[in-house]
Motif scaffolding. Structure first.
Motif, mmCIF file in Angstrom:
data_model
loop_
_atom_site.group_PDB
_atom_site.id
_atom_site.type_symbol
_atom_site.label_atom_id
_atom_site.label_comp_id
_atom_site.label_asym_id
_atom_site.label_seq_id
_atom_site.Cartn_x
_atom_site.Cartn_y
_atom_site.Cartn_z
ATOM 1 N N UNK A 1 16.619 73.239 11.546
ATOM 2 C CA UNK A 1 17.461 74.209 10.860
ATOM 3 C C UNK A 1 16.556 75.233 10.171
ATOM 4 N N UNK B 1 16.649 78.401 7.198
ATOM 5 C CA UNK B 1 17.411 78.846 6.036
ATOM 6 C C UNK B 1 16.788 80.101 5.435
ATOM 7 N N UNK C 1 16.989 81.714 1.413
ATOM 8 C CA UNK C 1 17.478 81.580 0.041
ATOM 9 C C UNK C 1 17.072 82.808 -0.748
ATOM 10 N N UNK D 1 18.373 79.225 -7.259
ATOM 11 C CA UNK D 1 18.217 79.413 -5.807
ATOM 12 C C UNK D 1 19.609 79.554 -5.191
ATOM 13 N N UNK E 1 22.232 79.360 6.957
ATOM 14 C CA UNK E 1 21.628 78.260 7.698
ATOM 15 C C UNK E 1 21.878 78.504 9.176
ATOM 16 N N UNK F 1 13.270 83.455 0.096
ATOM 17 C CA UNK F 1 12.525 82.379 0.745
ATOM 18 C C UNK F 1 13.143 82.039 2.093
ATOM 19 N N UNK G 1 13.957 73.022 8.121
ATOM 20 C CA UNK G 1 14.331 71.622 7.910
ATOM 21 C C UNK G 1 14.335 70.905 9.240
ATOM 22 N N UNK H 1 13.277 63.907 9.528
ATOM 23 C CA UNK H 1 12.880 63.377 8.217
ATOM 24 C C UNK H 1 13.558 64.094 7.057
ATOM 25 N N UNK H 2 14.316 65.130 7.357
ATOM 26 C CA UNK H 2 15.049 65.872 6.338
ATOM 27 C C UNK H 2 14.176 66.385 5.217
ATOM 28 N N UNK H 3 12.969 66.791 5.571
ATOM 29 C CA UNK H 3 12.106 67.466 4.602
ATOM 30 C C UNK H 3 12.215 68.964 4.830
ATOM 31 N N UNK H 4 12.377 69.703 3.742
ATOM 32 C CA UNK H 4 12.507 71.156 3.816
ATOM 33 C C UNK H 4 11.169 71.798 3.483
ATOM 34 N N UNK I 1 9.177 75.335 2.789
ATOM 35 C CA UNK I 1 9.436 76.712 2.387
ATOM 36 C C UNK I 1 8.263 77.620 2.697
ATOM 37 N N UNK I 2 8.585 78.868 2.982
ATOM 38 C CA UNK I 2 7.561 79.895 2.972
ATOM 39 C C UNK I 2 7.206 80.244 1.533
ATOM 40 N N UNK I 3 6.194 81.063 1.373
ATOM 41 C CA UNK I 3 5.714 81.405 0.034
ATOM 42 C C UNK I 3 6.631 82.393 -0.686
ATOM 43 N N UNK J 1 15.740 65.344 -3.673
ATOM 44 C CA UNK J 1 14.393 65.887 -3.573
ATOM 45 C C UNK J 1 13.917 66.409 -4.927
ATOM 46 N N UNK K 1 11.057 69.356 -6.047
ATOM 47 C CA UNK K 1 10.130 70.398 -5.646
ATOM 48 C C UNK K 1 9.490 70.995 -6.895
ATOM 49 N N UNK L 1 3.085 82.310 -5.495
ATOM 50 C CA UNK L 1 2.277 82.346 -4.278
ATOM 51 C C UNK L 1 2.423 81.140 -3.379
ATOM 52 N N UNK L 2 3.166 80.132 -3.823
ATOM 53 C CA UNK L 2 3.301 78.904 -3.026
ATOM 54 C C UNK L 2 4.739 78.597 -2.614
ATOM 55 N N UNK L 3 5.673 79.335 -3.072
ATOM 56 C CA UNK L 3 7.046 78.989 -2.782
ATOM 57 C C UNK L 3 7.399 77.667 -3.441
ATOM 58 N N UNK L 4 8.256 76.910 -2.801
ATOM 59 C CA UNK L 4 8.616 75.588 -3.294
ATOM 60 C C UNK L 4 7.888 74.546 -2.464
ATOM 61 N N UNK M 1 7.315 70.363 -1.774
ATOM 62 C CA UNK M 1 7.980 69.082 -1.949
ATOM 63 C C UNK M 1 7.054 68.084 -2.626
ATOM 64 N N UNK N 1 20.986 66.814 -0.345
ATOM 65 C CA UNK N 1 21.204 67.244 1.039
ATOM 66 C C UNK N 1 22.378 66.514 1.654
#
Lengths: 114, 112
Positions: free
Chosen positions: A33, A35, A37, A45, A50, A91, A95, A99-102, A104-106, B33, B35, B40-43, B45, B94
């Motif tokens: 997926x 996204x 934000x 946020x 999506x 952002x 996803x 493992x459902x870990x998201x 993110x870009x910076x 979760x 975060x 400069x790093x976003x979010x 985990x 989620x």
């Protein structure tokens, strides 16, 4: 490993200009997926869109539009006729359902000047 | 809005002290979760949970521990806070099938 790159750190435009935010992602998974934000100055946020990996249709929502291209692993976001209220950090995120870990870009900081 | 609250919303503490941040949700979402957000790093985990007492590390887990004894609560603990842990911390939940993630309002932590 998955990775999201937003090459543009900051973009400044004058009101009513269009602005495009780039997002490039990396993953070996075929199911994922994507996204976008928005984080306004107030800090929360806000979910914008999506898109799953099997749906390459572009989408338009008011002044917002998204261009998803699997061939270039990109999911770009355009704000048409920008307004001061669009000033925020945006952002892109990825996803993986395995493992459902998201990830993110910076983020890209957009400043719209009146 | 998935009914996510975080407490405290702001905290200032000193290096070496323990700190616990709480995330509470009302929607019975299985995944939760933590975060951290830095310029400069976003979010990034820290840890996540895929069920009661089931947790796993994220990309920046060093110096943090978590616990989830109830579906609705996910606690993040800094055993001995350091200045590098000054950040804004976001909790999220989620809906797995939909891939839809919801975020709490954030906690601003300052370690002096």
């Amino acid at each position: 490993a998955q990775k999201v790159t937003q090459a543009q750190t900051e973009i400044s435009v004058v009101e009513k200009e269009d602005v495009t935010l780039d997002c490039v992602y990396e993953t070996r998974d075929t199911t994922y997926y994507l996204f976008w934000y928005k984080q306004p100055p107030s800090g929360e946020l806000v979910f914008l869109i999506r898109r799953n990996s099997f749906d390459e249709q572009n989408e338009i929502s008011g002044r917002y539009s998204w261009n998803f291209q699997k061939s270039t692993s990109s999911f770009n976001f355009t704000i048409t006729a920008s307004q001061v209220v669009d000033s925020a950090v945006y952002f892109c995120a990825l996803l993986l359902p395995r493992d459902y870990k998201l990830s993110f870009g910076a983020g890209t900081t957009v400043t719209v000047r009146a | 809005d998935a009914g996510i609250t975080q407490s405290p919303r702001h905290k200032v503490t000193e290096t070496g002290t323990p700190v616990t941040l709480r995330c509470h949700q009302t929607e019975n979402h299985r995944y939760m979760y933590w975060y951290r957000q830095d310029p400069g790093h976003g979010l990034r985990l820290i840890h996540y949970s895929y069920g009661v007492k089931d947790t796993d590390k994220g990309e920046v887990s060093d110096g943090y521990s978590v616990s989830r004894s109830k579906t609705e609560d996910f606690l993040l603990t800094l055993e001995s806070a350091t200045s590098s842990q000054t950040s804004v911390y976001f909790c999220a939940t989620l809906i797995a099938g939909a891939g839809e993630q919801f975020f709490g309002p954030g906690t601003r932590l300052t370690v002096l």
